[in-house]
Design an enzyme around this catalytic site. Structure first.
Site, mmCIF file in Angstrom:
data_model
loop_
_atom_site.group_PDB
_atom_site.id
_atom_site.type_symbol
_atom_site.label_atom_id
_atom_site.label_comp_id
_atom_site.label_asym_id
_atom_site.label_seq_id
_atom_site.Cartn_x
_atom_site.Cartn_y
_atom_site.Cartn_z
ATOM 1 N N TYR A 1 29.941 58.607 25.376
ATOM 2 C CA TYR A 1 30.509 58.232 24.030
ATOM 3 C C TYR A 1 30.196 56.508 24.221
ATOM 4 O O TYR A 1 29.208 55.914 23.538
ATOM 5 C CB TYR A 1 32.279 58.174 24.212
ATOM 6 N N SER B 1 29.584 61.222 16.945
ATOM 7 C CA SER B 1 30.276 60.302 16.124
ATOM 8 C C SER B 1 29.571 58.773 16.798
ATOM 9 O O SER B 1 28.234 58.531 16.679
ATOM 10 C CB SER B 1 31.952 60.505 16.248
ATOM 11 N N ASP C 1 32.835 64.764 5.512
ATOM 12 C CA ASP C 1 32.791 63.625 6.957
ATOM 13 C C ASP C 1 32.722 62.890 6.243
ATOM 14 O O ASP C 1 31.879 62.162 5.716
ATOM 15 C CB ASP C 1 31.594 63.395 8.248
ATOM 16 N N HIS D 1 34.833 65.162 10.065
ATOM 17 C CA HIS D 1 34.031 64.848 11.320
ATOM 18 C C HIS D 1 34.665 65.383 12.111
ATOM 19 O O HIS D 1 34.146 65.226 13.708
ATOM 20 C CB HIS D 1 35.166 62.791 11.387
#
Length: 746
Positions: free
Chosen positions: A508, A589, A676, A715
């Site tokens: 991430y 994301s 999303d 999302h």
């Protein structure tokens, strides 16, 4: 993005040969090598010859900008054309049915949330196994009968309506709750009676990025809404979210009677989070405009007076220089969890009657190494505090008024996922999980200090032959390109020697979010089915080591995040955990951005890549929905220096034509969804179009580049179980067909 507040018309495209799997014994090479040579004829997305502009002296050609319009017939045809390629590729596989069956069986085990006591009842979420949404259950006692208090599964046949938030009134008589449809961030707020389990008639709409905070008289609550947003508000729009206003709602009245209590029209990007103080005399406003740093204002709530006009708000912190989270208060003395002048966070006391910073008092000082994640006041004068120590949680208790450490709860290597408790109650509940532990819920009563925390519930898997003792979790530290030590967890089956295995590496690296040890069915499926290993590098940009770690991977340091991830891949190969053709990377994301940037920069390191709901256009992300809030991490493209830096790594703008085998992109699956409204699907659509155009005529590009767009999904939050299983089935099938794996258990 971390939220701190942050199928269309027919258009078949042929492939040159059928995308069918081939039966083989499990000890032979997987079908990836053969199938990847079946060259796909990609849809030819129109290139707009007029889409060129000068920005900060850079000539930018944005030929796929027309894909930013989700409602145009041309965009819909493009999406259908992409799905007409990706769906057959993912579905025409001999093992897909078995993968889906195994996943469904693996998913089918009871799951329980952390209990919460409100008024006369105890509540917790429960999913019997394959229910699309967890059901909020109600009990009078911990060992009493369980009654379904609110079942979201009854609200939509396909499970796409999710319970997104809930907040009980002080006396527990009412629950305000938010419903999200099709995965959108938009909420509709309703109110339920606790005893009768029935709803009041009113529905509050246009609510987004806002929690609910009740007044202590139980008559109503504060909440934020985008009252002025026109057009669609269902999650499929791309319009910026601006001008959030704070309202007060009285139970039983229609939304048009709500009182506007605070707004900042001169600052359209500001968002307001309300907290009514524990004593009920103050309304505390946390004001932010990005996902980092907030200001603190407050208003007096005079007991007995009706809230029927705007409130006078007073500044306490009027600069965006740190994070401030309200914990509790004694009169005008307010306790905050903050990183102001404390990169690893501390607890401070601010007297609202004398709020100048020189008068602040530190209750719990910043730790030299451990990061203070959060603090919660319970049992009148106790602070339960959670630290992050080398990406492992530590749970401690301090005395509220002296800051004295009075006890520590024993935890294995893992994460405290949730905790519940109130200042007026002596008991707490907390839930723990790790890479190999789905979940354990503990109950502790401060009124019985000699007793240890008791296990209330433990989640167990329904996987025949699975034994967590057969696996090992290693934490290693490797060198990034600039010699910074980066921690990484590696989860694998116990063996006498390390030998190259299929590896799924996830990352991430952003928004001060810590990638903590947690249980995931996708990872377990990968390990059990392919005899694979999992890798989780804790990249800079996250919050694992406080704000300095975050700063090391944001703004003009963002390239460090990609370097850290690439260095992790090299470490895994050099230490014989895996090989390039057996290494898959995955991120969602901000993690999708990570994957997109890394396959551009170092395609030679990875065998396959899965980029989910990623931010791919770094020059225009701030123009859509809540994207402007991410400027704190990415920088503002309207600033010349930031623009120049973003341009260097923006996935959309750094796609290359493979000129040799080392430049061939790994097999890539780009995934997004039509509702999303956090990271608009336009990012994935434009990136896929650019990638496919770049590789279309390259003799060296044999690996597939696929785009899968899901419908009635967002999302990620609130996604029904059925969709989650199908999505993971797609990922596992994709890896089976494109990565060098052996099926050993299916």
């Amino acid at each position: 993005m971390k939220n701190k507040f942050l199928s269309f018309s027919e258009n078949r495209v042929a492939v040159s040969r059928p995308q069918a799997s081939i039966n083989r014994p499990t000890n032979e090479a997987p079908p990836a090598a053969e199938e990847r040579h079946l060259r796909i004829v990609y849809p030819e997305a129109r290139k707009d010859s007029n889409a060129e502009e000068m920005i900060h002296e850079y000539r930018i050609r944005d030929v796929y900008r027309w894909l930013e319009n989700p409602d145009s017939a041309e965009t819909k045809r493009f999406v259908n054309a992409q799905n007409s390629i990706s769906q057959p590729f993912l579905e025409r596989c001999d093992e897909r049915g078995m993968i889906n069956t195994k996943l469904t069986k693996l998913w089918n085990f009871p799951k329980f949330g952390c209990p919460m006591r409100h008024g006369d009842f105890i509540y917790f979420f429960k999913n019997t196994g394959l229910q699309n949404q967890g059901v909020l259950m109600q009990q009078e006692t911990l060992d009493g009968p369980e009654i379904a208090f609110l079942d979201p599964n009854s609200l939509a046949a396909d499970g796409t309506v999710a319970l997104s938030q809930q907040k009980f009134s002080e006396n527990g008589a009412f629950m305000a709750y938010g419903l999200s449809e099709s995965g959108s961030d938009w909420n509709k707020i309703r109110i339920r009676r606790a005893k009768e389990r029935t709803d009041f008639p009113e529905v509050l709409e246009k609510v987004k990025f806002s929690k609910v905070s009740w007044t202590k008289d139980n008559k109503g609550f504060f909440y934020g809404r985008y009252a002025d947003q026109d057009g669609k508000t269902d999650g499929s729009e791309t319009k910026q979210n601006e001008n959030q206003k704070l309202y007060y709602h009285r139970v039983g009245e229609s939304q048009d009677q709500d009182t506007l209590v605070a707004e900042f029209p001169e600052h359209p990007s500001w968002r307001i989070q309300p907290d009514v103080s524990d004593c009920g005399k103050y309304l505390i406003l946390s004001i932010s405009h990005t996902v980092r740093d907030n200001m603190v204002y407050y208003a007096d709530l005079t007991e007995g007076e009706e809230i029927n006009s705007k409130l006078t708000v007073n500044p306490v912190v009027d600069k965006f220089e740190g994070d401030y989270d309200y914990i509790t208060n004694d009169g005008s003395d307010m306790y905050f969890h903050t990183n102001k002048d404390a990169p690893n966070y501390r607890v401070v006391v601010i007297d609202f009657a004398n709020p100048a910073e020189e008068n602040w008092k530190t209750l719990i000082p910043e730790h030299e190494k451990d990061v203070l994640d959060w603090a919660k006041c319970v049992n009148e004068d106790k602070l339960v505090v959670c630290y992050n120590r080398d990406v492992k949680n530590i749970l401690q208790v301090y005395e509220l008024r002296t800051g004295t450490l009075i006890r520590q709860f024993g935890l294995d290597i893992g994460t405290v996922n949730a905790i519940s408790g109130k200042r007026k109650y002596s008991e707490i509940f907390y839930s723990f999980s790790s890479f190999l532990t789905p979940g354990i819920t503990y109950h502790y009563d401060f009124a019985k200090p000699l007793e240890k925390p008791k296990v209330l519930r433990e989640i167990t898997l329904n996987l025949e032959g699975f034994n967590r003792d057969d696996y090992i979790v290693d934490q290693v530290f490797y060198k990034s390109i600039d010699d910074t030590n980066i921690p990484m967890f590696i989860i694998r089956k116990k063996r006498d020697t390390v030998e190259p295995r299929p590896c799924l590496m996830s990352g991430y690296g952003g928004f001060n979010y810590s990638l903590m040890p947690s249980f995931g069915i996708t990872g377990l499926m990968f390990m059990d089915t392919f005899d694979g290993i999992l890798a989780f590098p804790n990249l800079r940009g996250g919050g694992e080591y406080g704000i300095n770690w975050h700063n090391g991977g944001r703004l003009l340091n963002k390239q460090n995040v990609f370097d850290d991830f690439q260095a992790a891949a090299m470490y895994l190969a050099e230490n014989h955990y895996t090989t390039k053709d057996r290494l898959a990377i995955q991120g969602a994301s901000n993690g999708g951005l990570l994957v997109g940037a890394c396959i551009n920069q170092r395609p030679d390191l990875f065998g396959a890549a899965v980029a989910q709901v990623g931010v791919m256009d770094m020059l225009r992300f701030h123009k859509f929905t809540i994207g402007h809030a991410w400027c704190s991490d990415y920088g503002n493209p309207d600033d010349r220096e930031h623009f120049a830096y973003l341009f260097k790594y923006s996935p959309l703008h750094n796609v290359h034509f493979p000129l040799n085998p080392n430049e061939e992109y790994p097999s890539t699956l780009i995934m997004t969804a039509d509702h999303d409204d956090r990271v608009s699907p336009l990012h994935s659509l434009k990136f896929a179009a650019a990638l496919q155009e770049a590789v279309r005529h390259s003799e060296y590009q044999l690996n597939p580049i696929l785009l899968r767009v899901y419908t009635n999904a967002g999302h990620g939050a609130g996604k029904p179980t059925r969709m989650r299983i199908n999505e993971v089935t797609d990922i596992m099938t994709f890896l089976r067909k494109t990565l060098n794996v052996d099926i050993v258990n299916l």
